[in-house]
Design a protein around this motif. Structure first.
Motif, PDB file in Angstrom:
ATOM      1  N   GLN A 343       0.895  -1.283   0.045  1.00 56.70           N
ATOM      2  CA  GLN A 343       0.087   0.021   0.210  1.00 56.70           C
ATOM      3  C   GLN A 343       0.705   1.138  -0.134  1.00 56.70           C
ATOM      4  OE1 GLN A 343      -3.227  -0.049  -0.080  1.00 56.70           O
ATOM      5  NE2 GLN A 343      -3.761  -2.081   0.018  1.00 56.70           N
ATOM      6  N   LEU A 344       0.782   2.057  -0.871  1.00 57.34           N
ATOM      7  CA  LEU A 344       1.429   3.298  -0.946  1.00 57.34           C
ATOM      8  C   LEU A 344       0.589   4.367  -0.162  1.00 57.34           C
ATOM      9  CD1 LEU A 344       2.474   3.245  -4.907  1.00 57.34           C
ATOM     10  CD2 LEU A 344       3.698   2.661  -3.035  1.00 57.34           C
ATOM     11  N   THR A 345       1.622   5.420   0.402  1.00 55.39           N
ATOM     12  CA  THR A 345       0.904   6.513   1.143  1.00 55.39           C
ATOM     13  C   THR A 345       1.488   7.830   0.672  1.00 55.39           C
ATOM     14  OG1 THR A 345       2.936   6.021   3.001  1.00 55.39           O
ATOM     15  CG2 THR A 345       0.755   4.762   2.950  1.00 55.39           C
ATOM     16  N   ALA A 349       0.735   8.152  -3.226  1.00 57.06           N
ATOM     17  CA  ALA A 349      -0.693   7.481  -3.293  1.00 57.06           C
ATOM     18  C   ALA A 349      -1.683   8.600  -3.776  1.00 57.06           C
ATOM     19  CB  ALA A 349      -1.083   6.943  -1.864  1.00 57.06           C
ATOM     20  N   GLN A 353      -4.179   7.991  -6.904  1.00 61.65           N
ATOM     21  CA  GLN A 353      -5.539   8.052  -6.872  1.00 61.65           C
ATOM     22  C   GLN A 353      -6.260   9.318  -7.788  1.00 61.65           C
ATOM     23  OE1 GLN A 353      -5.789   8.759  -2.645  1.00 61.65           O
ATOM     24  NE2 GLN A 353      -6.784   6.589  -2.362  1.00 61.65           N
ATOM     25  N   ASP A 358      -5.399   2.591  -8.392  1.00 61.45           N
ATOM     26  CA  ASP A 358      -5.421   2.204  -6.771  1.00 61.45           C
ATOM     27  C   ASP A 358      -3.881   2.481  -6.452  1.00 61.45           C
ATOM     28  OD1 ASP A 358      -7.993   1.333  -6.948  1.00 61.45           O
ATOM     29  OD2 ASP A 358      -7.435  -0.694  -7.617  1.00 61.45           O
ATOM     30  N   PRO A 359      -3.756   3.008  -5.356  1.00 56.17           N
ATOM     31  CA  PRO A 359      -2.433   3.314  -4.766  1.00 56.17           C
ATOM     32  C   PRO A 359      -1.841   1.978  -3.977  1.00 56.17           C
ATOM     33  CG  PRO A 359      -4.042   3.970  -3.105  1.00 56.17           C
ATOM     34  CD  PRO A 359      -4.837   3.415  -4.196  1.00 56.17           C
TER      35      PRO A 359
END
Length: 408
Positions: A343-345, A349, A353, A358-359
């Motif tokens: 999961q990218l943040t 991200a 988006q 989807d990140p």
């Protein structure tokens, strides 16, 4: 007998054997991680972009891709599309009508892209309702429209206002209509956001007088790997129509992925090159250190071809050990990443988006990826073996025995 001898020879120098196998294992594991995440990201982005715009594959009139004309249409009739509905690869099947018109408010006007579909199907496929920033989503039999937020701002219109659409209909007829705006959509692509007018399909067919005809049938597969098989079947079912995949419909994205893939492959081959030099040095050292041993074996009657085969078997054992170690490291991790993508943040991200993606960084676990990497390792081994085998082939018994005796 050669197999047993080769296996025993490997463990005379345990440290060297394990270090060589570990180098191959590390190269295999790293290349699998890189290629799996790279290809998984491509597959995820292609899927998102297809749902967002073109679909994975379309059936069109042969001239529509070039002309973009409202006159180049295909039937919407059940009889026309019935063969596709039985194909197991198809997960989504949507009719769409696209054209251009002049959109006008009270004071301003602008050229607009008119896109029409069945709202319930489109929402299930592309999640259009999540793009709403004002108003409500359309019903299938609605007589209202949705506008891109950028277009609405340019025309100085809002939810509840009316927009005029004026253009050319089917076979030269005039297309003109006045429609109330039910909602505003926000798209990350500025060109789309500032041009899109979305209508329910029956409303658009009435506007452009197309009757029971559409611009394209849009399809999606359960898995991206099913696309070639679906294309082949569609070409056979519709030989007189154009069957276009996402690469033909979105060539810019296809080119971008091609360039990025080339960069990834270059890094992978660079990694294998570094490992290859180490492997070559190890195999050459094994050959030079054992020249007297080889000379004795040849002098006692072993055929030179059998000696070459012995060295090749030893090298294959090292490669097999490296492959097993590399797969033991890579497979569990890749299976976990396929089920639980990274999961990218943060800013990254948010940017993904905004693009409608989807990140995440999913891993693709596909047999062809493993086969390709194992094939590259074996080819690397073969290349590194060529010179040591040539040295053995040209080995002179007398000088090898004297050299070995002098060295002892």
């Amino acid at each position: 007998m050669l197999m047993k001898l080769a296996w025993r020879n490997l463990w005379r120098q345990k440290r060297r054997t394990l270090l060589t196998a570990a180098a191959l294992a590390l190269a295999l594991a790293l290349s699998l991680f890189m290629r799996s995440i790279q290809e998984g990201s491509y597959a995820n982005n292609i899927d998102n972009a297809a749902r967002f715009a073109t679909g994975l594959v379309q059936i069109q009139h042969p001239g529509f891709q070039q002309s973009q004309s409202i006159d180049d249409l295909v039937p919407m009739a059940d009889a026309f599309i019935a063969p596709v509905q039985t194909l197991p690869e198809v997960s989504h099947l949507l009719p769409r009508l696209e054209s251009f018109a002049l959109a006008a408010g009270d004071q301003r006007s602008k050229g607009a892209l008119v896109m029409a579909g069945i709202p319930s199907l489109e929402n299930g496929y592309a999640k259009l309702e999540e793009r709403l920033v004002a108003g409500d989503f359309l019903d299938d039999d609605d007589a209202q429209v949705l506008l891109g937020e950028g277009l609405a701002q340019f025309l100085e219109l809002n939810v509840g206002d009316e927009v005029v659409l004026y253009g050319q209909g089917y076979r030269g007829q005039t297309a003109a209509g006045l429609y109330r705006i039910k909602g505003l959509l926000r798209f990350p692509v500025p060109q789309l956001d500032s041009q899109l007018v979305y209508l329910p399909l029956p409303l658009a067919q009435g506007l452009f007088s197309t009757g029971d005809q559409i611009s394209a049938w849009v399809m999606h597969t359960h898995q991206l790997s099913q696309l070639p098989a679906l294309e082949s079947k569609l070409h056979a079912l519709y030989p007189d129509h154009a069957v276009l995949d996402w690469q033909a419909l979105a060539p810019e994205m296809a080119q971008q992925i091609l360039m990025d893939r080339a960069g990834g492959l270059f890094m992978m081959y660079l990694l294998y090159g570094v490992v290859g030099f180490g492997l070559f040095a190890t195999l050459l050292m094994m050959t030079l250190e054992r020249q007297r041993e080889f000379a004795v074996m040849l002098a006692t009657g072993l055929l030179r071809g059998r000696l070459l085969l012995l060295v090749m078997i030893e090298s294959l054992f090292i490669a097999a050990l490296g492959l097993m170690m590399g797969l033991a490291i890579a497979v569990p991790v890749l299976l976990y990443l396929a089920a639980h993508p990274i999961q990218l943040t943060g800013q990254t991200a948010h940017m993904m988006q905004e693009l409608g993606w989807d990140p995440i960084l999913p891993a693709l676990v596909a047999p062809w990826l493993f086969i390709n990497q194992i094939g590259i390792v074996l080819m690397l081994l073969l290349l590194c073996l060529l010179y040591p085998l040539w040295r053995i082939l040209r080995l002179e018994l007398v000088s090898a025995l004297k050299g070995g005796a002098h060295g002892g």
